[in-house]
Motif scaffolding. Sequence first.
Motif, PDB file in Angstrom:
ATOM      1  N   LEU A   1      42.388  28.113  36.561  1.00 19.04           N
ATOM      2  CA  LEU A   1      41.798  29.161  37.388  1.00 19.04           C
ATOM      3  C   LEU A   1      42.016  28.785  38.840  1.00 19.04           C
ATOM      4  CD1 LEU A   1      40.042  31.743  37.607  1.00 19.04           C
ATOM      5  CD2 LEU A   1      38.023  30.255  37.490  1.00 19.04           C
ATOM      6  N   ALA A   2      42.514  29.733  39.640  1.00 21.07           N
ATOM      7  CA  ALA A   2      42.766  29.467  41.049  1.00 21.07           C
ATOM      8  C   ALA A   2      41.456  29.122  41.761  1.00 21.07           C
ATOM      9  CB  ALA A   2      43.426  30.671  41.707  1.00 21.07           C
ATOM     10  N   PRO A   3      41.516  28.292  42.833  1.00 22.84           N
ATOM     11  CA  PRO A   3      40.287  27.930  43.552  1.00 22.84           C
ATOM     12  C   PRO A   3      39.544  29.130  44.124  1.00 22.84           C
ATOM     13  CG  PRO A   3      42.076  26.461  44.149  1.00 22.84           C
ATOM     14  CD  PRO A   3      42.679  27.556  43.333  1.00 22.84           C
ATOM     15  N   LYS A   4      40.270  30.159  44.502  1.00 23.51           N
ATOM     16  CA  LYS A   4      39.675  31.390  45.008  1.00 23.51           C
ATOM     17  C   LYS A   4      40.396  32.582  44.383  1.00 23.51           C
ATOM     18  CE  LYS A   4      36.747  29.572  47.985  1.00 23.51           C
ATOM     19  NZ  LYS A   4      35.271  29.703  47.796  1.00 23.51           N
ATOM     20  N   GLY A   5      39.720  33.716  44.339  1.00 23.94           N
ATOM     21  CA  GLY A   5      40.375  34.925  43.848  1.00 23.94           C
ATOM     22  C   GLY A   5      40.317  35.057  42.348  1.00 23.94           C
ATOM     23  N   ASP A   6      41.305  35.752  41.791  1.00 20.56           N
ATOM     24  CA  ASP A   6      41.238  36.193  40.391  1.00 20.56           C
ATOM     25  C   ASP A   6      42.325  35.611  39.500  1.00 20.56           C
ATOM     26  OD1 ASP A   6      43.684  38.215  40.498  1.00 20.56           O
ATOM     27  OD2 ASP A   6      42.469  38.570  42.284  1.00 20.56           O
TER      28      ASP A   6
ATOM     29  N   GLY B   1      36.456  49.842  35.139  1.00 23.73           N
ATOM     30  CA  GLY B   1      36.556  50.004  36.577  1.00 23.73           C
ATOM     31  C   GLY B   1      37.414  48.967  37.275  1.00 23.73           C
ATOM     32  N   TYR B   2      38.096  48.114  36.531  1.00 26.47           N
ATOM     33  CA  TYR B   2      38.982  47.098  37.098  1.00 26.47           C
ATOM     34  C   TYR B   2      40.390  47.270  36.528  1.00 26.47           C
ATOM     35  CZ  TYR B   2      34.794  44.575  38.663  1.00 26.47           C
ATOM     36  OH  TYR B   2      33.622  44.225  39.271  1.00 26.47           O
ATOM     37  N   THR B   3      41.371  46.731  37.236  1.00 29.06           N
ATOM     38  CA  THR B   3      42.729  46.629  36.715  1.00 29.06           C
ATOM     39  C   THR B   3      42.994  45.180  36.341  1.00 29.06           C
ATOM     40  OG1 THR B   3      43.564  48.462  38.053  1.00 29.06           O
ATOM     41  CG2 THR B   3      45.185  46.912  37.186  1.00 29.06           C
ATOM     42  N   VAL B   4      43.263  44.924  35.072  1.00 30.90           N
ATOM     43  CA  VAL B   4      43.635  43.588  34.624  1.00 30.90           C
ATOM     44  C   VAL B   4      45.131  43.599  34.332  1.00 30.90           C
ATOM     45  CG1 VAL B   4      42.945  44.109  32.235  1.00 30.90           C
ATOM     46  CG2 VAL B   4      43.200  41.740  32.970  1.00 30.90           C
ATOM     47  N   SER B   5      45.839  42.610  34.873  1.00 28.95           N
ATOM     48  CA  SER B   5      47.301  42.553  34.771  1.00 28.95           C
ATOM     49  C   SER B   5      47.732  41.258  34.115  1.00 28.95           C
ATOM     50  CB  SER B   5      47.941  42.644  36.164  1.00 28.95           C
ATOM     51  OG  SER B   5      47.512  43.798  36.846  1.00 28.95           O
TER      52      SER B   5
ATOM     53  N   TYR C   1      37.040  36.922  30.339  1.00 30.93           N
ATOM     54  CA  TYR C   1      37.692  36.904  31.646  1.00 30.93           C
ATOM     55  C   TYR C   1      37.170  38.102  32.410  1.00 30.93           C
ATOM     56  CZ  TYR C   1      41.281  37.503  35.254  1.00 30.93           C
ATOM     57  OH  TYR C   1      41.946  37.673  36.452  1.00 30.93           O
ATOM     58  N   GLY C   2      36.564  37.854  33.563  1.00 33.70           N
ATOM     59  CA  GLY C   2      36.030  38.958  34.344  1.00 33.70           C
ATOM     60  C   GLY C   2      35.350  38.452  35.593  1.00 33.70           C
ATOM     61  N   PRO C   3      34.912  39.368  36.445  1.00 34.25           N
ATOM     62  CA  PRO C   3      34.183  38.960  37.645  1.00 34.25           C
ATOM     63  C   PRO C   3      32.867  38.295  37.272  1.00 34.25           C
ATOM     64  CG  PRO C   3      34.041  41.331  37.333  1.00 34.25           C
ATOM     65  CD  PRO C   3      35.017  40.835  36.326  1.00 34.25           C
ATOM     66  N   VAL C   4      32.444  37.332  38.102  1.00 34.77           N
ATOM     67  CA  VAL C   4      31.187  36.646  37.827  1.00 34.77           C
ATOM     68  C   VAL C   4      30.053  37.671  37.774  1.00 34.77           C
ATOM     69  CG1 VAL C   4      29.505  34.990  38.732  1.00 34.77           C
ATOM     70  CG2 VAL C   4      31.952  34.474  38.844  1.00 34.77           C
ATOM     71  N   GLY C   5      29.343  37.682  36.666  1.00 36.49           N
ATOM     72  CA  GLY C   5      28.249  38.621  36.491  1.00 36.49           C
ATOM     73  C   GLY C   5      28.685  40.037  36.157  1.00 36.49           C
ATOM     74  N   GLY C   6      29.987  40.262  35.996  1.00 33.51           N
ATOM     75  CA  GLY C   6      30.517  41.592  35.745  1.00 33.51           C
ATOM     76  C   GLY C   6      31.030  41.757  34.335  1.00 33.51           C
ATOM     77  N   PRO C   7      31.740  42.863  34.077  1.00 30.13           N
ATOM     78  CA  PRO C   7      32.198  43.166  32.715  1.00 30.13           C
ATOM     79  C   PRO C   7      33.291  42.215  32.241  1.00 30.13           C
ATOM     80  CG  PRO C   7      33.086  44.747  34.277  1.00 30.13           C
ATOM     81  CD  PRO C   7      32.098  43.917  35.041  1.00 30.13           C
ATOM     82  N   ASN C   8      33.405  42.108  30.930  1.00 28.99           N
ATOM     83  CA  ASN C   8      34.423  41.289  30.288  1.00 28.99           C
ATOM     84  C   ASN C   8      35.677  42.126  30.058  1.00 28.99           C
ATOM     85  OD1 ASN C   8      35.832  39.350  28.876  1.00 28.99           O
ATOM     86  ND2 ASN C   8      34.372  39.177  27.195  1.00 28.99           N
ATOM     87  N   MET C   9      36.834  41.635  30.508  1.00 23.50           N
ATOM     88  CA  MET C   9      38.088  42.342  30.282  1.00 23.50           C
ATOM     89  C   MET C   9      38.555  42.212  28.834  1.00 23.50           C
ATOM     90  SD  MET C   9      38.693  43.656  33.257  1.00 23.50           S
ATOM     91  CE  MET C   9      36.891  43.773  33.413  1.00 23.50           C
TER      92      MET C   9
ATOM     93  N   LEU D   1      35.083  28.244  32.996  1.00 26.00           N
ATOM     94  CA  LEU D   1      35.689  27.995  34.296  1.00 26.00           C
ATOM     95  C   LEU D   1      35.222  29.083  35.252  1.00 26.00           C
ATOM     96  CD1 LEU D   1      39.449  27.229  33.398  1.00 26.00           C
ATOM     97  CD2 LEU D   1      37.611  25.599  33.787  1.00 26.00           C
ATOM     98  N   SER D   2      34.829  28.699  36.471  1.00 25.08           N
ATOM     99  CA  SER D   2      34.401  29.688  37.455  1.00 25.08           C
ATOM    100  C   SER D   2      34.770  29.201  38.851  1.00 25.08           C
ATOM    101  CB  SER D   2      32.892  29.923  37.367  1.00 25.08           C
ATOM    102  OG  SER D   2      32.470  30.826  38.379  1.00 25.08           O
ATOM    103  N   ASN D   3      35.188  30.140  39.699  1.00 27.48           N
ATOM    104  CA  ASN D   3      35.430  29.820  41.109  1.00 27.48           C
ATOM    105  C   ASN D   3      34.530  30.633  42.035  1.00 27.48           C
ATOM    106  OD1 ASN D   3      36.530  32.380  41.041  1.00 27.48           O
ATOM    107  ND2 ASN D   3      38.640  31.741  41.413  1.00 27.48           N
ATOM    108  N   GLY D   4      33.509  31.259  41.458  1.00 26.23           N
ATOM    109  CA  GLY D   4      32.595  32.081  42.227  1.00 26.23           C
ATOM    110  C   GLY D   4      33.021  33.534  42.316  1.00 26.23           C
ATOM    111  N   ASP D   5      34.303  33.797  42.085  1.00 22.77           N
ATOM    112  CA  ASP D   5      34.813  35.166  42.084  1.00 22.77           C
ATOM    113  C   ASP D   5      34.972  35.692  40.664  1.00 22.77           C
ATOM    114  OD1 ASP D   5      35.079  35.310  44.927  1.00 22.77           O
ATOM    115  OD2 ASP D   5      36.964  34.189  44.791  1.00 22.77           O
ATOM    116  N   VAL D   6      35.682  34.936  39.832  1.00 26.43           N
ATOM    117  CA  VAL D   6      35.867  35.307  38.437  1.00 26.43           C
ATOM    118  C   VAL D   6      35.510  34.120  37.555  1.00 26.43           C
ATOM    119  CG1 VAL D   6      37.680  36.991  38.935  1.00 26.43           C
ATOM    120  CG2 VAL D   6      38.306  34.632  38.402  1.00 26.43           C
ATOM    121  N   GLU D   7      35.347  34.399  36.278  1.00 21.12           N
ATOM    122  CA  GLU D   7      35.041  33.344  35.322  1.00 21.12           C
ATOM    123  C   GLU D   7      35.813  33.571  34.033  1.00 21.12           C
ATOM    124  OE1 GLU D   7      30.829  33.520  34.877  1.00 21.12           O
ATOM    125  OE2 GLU D   7      30.839  35.466  33.875  1.00 21.12           O
TER     126      GLU D   7
END
Length: 308
Positions: free
Chosen positions: A149-154, A244-248, A61-69, A42-48
Amino acid sequence: MRCLYRRLGAFLLLFFMASASAYSDVTVRQITYAGWQNAYQLSNGDVELVFVPQIGRIMRYGPVGGPNMLWNNPTMLGKTASLEAAAKEWPNFGGDKLWPAPQSVWNWPPDPYLDSAPQTVRVLPNHHLLAIGQASPQSGIRFEREIALAPKGDEVTLINTMINTSSKPVKWAIWEIFQANDPLRVYLPTNISGHFAEGYLKMSDTLPSIDRIHGQLVLSRSHTTSYKVGSDAPDILIRALVSGYTVSLTAKPLKGTYPDNGCTMEVYSNPDAAPYMEMELLAPIVQLRPGEQTRFVTQWHLGPPQGP
């Protein structure tokens, strides 16, 4: 009257167009992930987010192209476990999953039907995933998870459902376990007016030095020993600093008796060479008659680094 109908029709058309547009912001596709074929992304362009049906877990779960939480066990990538093997030794794949609580009822290892057995996935019209687990003859239940996954955001919303598939009443709580990938710190709220004298429950014989700031435990992973703590704080929120991210992880408190002397949240720290910490959310214990079900809704968020 015709004018009213035309206006109503135009309103409904705009509503459904807007809804369809929101759904289309989330893409769902099948990919090969870390050696597992036909995983769902699942991806909305911000996170996947990636769900692997073969092992019944969310593994990314993480930003698109970024680290995995989420921690992924490097020795288990692309592998599966038979029910017979998993019943003897826990296959620790990593990721996020559901177990029944309290653990004191089933001890160890986890029920293989619920922990690591293959699951069926349906893609819903709203671009959510519905993951359907197997019925366990041991625990008398099965799990379902609607993953949104929300349409936008995280934001990720998980509708976790436990169903009694047996012919007699069962008594369990839904327990979500998120294996955070080697976090720098984990923040767990305390409750000085709750069940525990120090505001939290010591679930291990020995604990490392723990700081408390603004009503929260500041937990770091021990490289040499495992430990676990719990909290009965009514504000259900656990945060971790990962890459470098906060996952909640959050949930709304529910009425009822919680497992482990009233814990709504727990944190487990694992030593090297499997560097993860578990952020665990619990629902109240419920008794279900045959065919009955209960739900526990949790949410994930991802943001910049935050302190207590």
